[in-house]
Design an enzyme around this catalytic site. Structure first.
Site, PDB file in Angstrom:
ATOM      1  N   TYR A 285      93.846  75.448 -33.415  1.00 18.48           N
ATOM      2  CA  TYR A 285      94.129  74.407 -34.405  1.00 18.48           C
ATOM      3  C   TYR A 285      94.606  75.002 -35.730  1.00 18.48           C
ATOM      4  O   TYR A 285      95.072  74.271 -36.606  1.00 18.48           O
ATOM      5  CB  TYR A 285      92.886  73.550 -34.662  1.00 18.48           C
ATOM      6  CG  TYR A 285      92.304  72.871 -33.445  1.00 18.48           C
ATOM      7  CD1 TYR A 285      93.006  72.789 -32.236  1.00 18.48           C
ATOM      8  CD2 TYR A 285      91.030  72.312 -33.484  1.00 18.48           C
ATOM      9  CE1 TYR A 285      92.455  72.185 -31.121  1.00 18.48           C
ATOM     10  CE2 TYR A 285      90.473  71.698 -32.374  1.00 18.48           C
ATOM     11  CZ  TYR A 285      91.182  71.644 -31.198  1.00 18.48           C
ATOM     12  OH  TYR A 285      90.620  71.045 -30.101  1.00 18.48           O
TER      13      TYR A 285
ATOM     14  N   HIS B  68      88.111  77.621 -24.176  1.00 20.16           N
ATOM     15  CA  HIS B  68      88.920  76.425 -24.398  1.00 20.16           C
ATOM     16  C   HIS B  68      89.482  75.819 -23.115  1.00 20.16           C
ATOM     17  O   HIS B  68      89.541  74.608 -22.970  1.00 20.16           O
ATOM     18  CB  HIS B  68      90.048  76.733 -25.379  1.00 20.16           C
ATOM     19  CG  HIS B  68      90.549  75.531 -26.107  1.00 20.16           C
ATOM     20  ND1 HIS B  68      91.150  75.595 -27.339  1.00 20.16           N
ATOM     21  CD2 HIS B  68      90.540  74.217 -25.795  1.00 20.16           C
ATOM     22  CE1 HIS B  68      91.490  74.369 -27.743  1.00 20.16           C
ATOM     23  NE2 HIS B  68      91.125  73.527 -26.812  1.00 20.16           N
TER      24      HIS B  68
END
Length: 283
Positions: free
Chosen positions: A40, A101
């Site tokens: 991000y 992730h």
């Protein structure tokens, strides 16, 4: 881990100083669960927001901060180096939850065999957990087989699996959540209100509006409440304090059995993933 949090991905307000302010606003209004990730590209600003909230009186022990290690940092040495860099970037002494992730590898990965890469990464992170740099470990976009491979190591337990979860997900996602609950693994939903491209298609459905009207709530709050009543935590993303408060305000009403059943029984032809950029749960 609080049942309602703030997702910090993939919108203009999740970048730069806006995300720092969003984190600060959320924590000062009583929110405590923050969901971030390396990809991000905002860990520095998120850490600043956390530290500012602590300076203003929010106990660090009450804040639950999640971040995620991407597959291109999988491997024992790479994961160890990644964690040191993440702590430095966040400016924090520890991270509450570190998540793998997704399960696959990519062209940037330093190790090439997915199973071995995941296991090496897990062993590196559990060593850091033993040092107190990480409090909890979890995964994201993992299916039962991949989780069993980590559990077979006999080390740190998998405490969370984060997957796309809403009434329209394919049965595989619902079955994965059930498997997690049966094995003592908490589930966190991303995409509870759909992707930015498809959320309006979900939120404007008459059935959701009707349920919301009966409870004095929005369609989005109905979707979040459905998820929470399935014992799945939610992390909707927003930089708007008004919407943050709405997303936290889902614990003063309960959907009836009939309302839950209606949302539970979306026809198979209507089921779809809104986030298709992650691999299947069972590669």
């Amino acid at each position: 881990m609080p049942m309602s949090g703030l997702g910090l991905c993939c919108r203009p307000s999740a970048n730069g100083d806006a995300v720092r302010q969003g984190v600060l606003d959320f924590l000062l209004m009583g929110g405590r669960h923050l969901d971030d990730a390396q990809i991000y590209s905002n860990q520095r600003e998120v850490g600043m927001g956390v530290r500012q909230a602590v300076e203003l009186g929010v106990p660090r022990s009450e804040i639950f901060l999640t971040t995620k290690i991407p597959p291109d940092r999988f491997g024992f040495e790479a994961a160890s180096e990644w964690l040191s860099a993440a702590l430095q970037e966040l400016g924090l002494e520890y991270i509450d939850l570190v998540i793998l992730h997704w399960a696959g590898t990519n062209e940037l990965s330093l190790c090439s065999e997915p199973k071995a890469c995941r296991q090496e990464t897990w062993m590196a992170l559990q060593r850091s957990r033993g040092k107190g740099q990480i409090r909890h470990l979890g995964v994201s976009n993992f299916g039962p087989r991949q989780m069993e491979e980590l559990l077979a190591l006999g080390g740190a337990p998998i405490e969370v699996n984060q997957i796309e979860y809403h009434p329209w997900v394919p049965s595989l996602h619902l079955e994965t959540a059930q498997w997690c609950h049966e094995h003592g693994i908490a589930v966190t939903a991303y995409g509870s209100m759909g992707s930015s491209a498809l959320s309006q298609q979900m939120l404007t459905q008459d059935s959701l509006r009707q349920i919301g009207d009966r409870h004095g709530k929005s369609s989005g709050q109905v979707l979040l409440r459905w998820t929470v009543q399935h014992n799945v935590s939610v992390i909707p993303g927003t930089g708007n304090p008004k919407h943050m408060a709405q997303n936290l305000g889902i614990f003063d009403f309960t959907l009836t059995g009939g309302e839950m059943a209606m949302l539970d029984h979306v026809p198979l032809e209507g089921r779809m993933l809104h986030f298709g950029h992650y691999p299947d749960l069972n590669p």
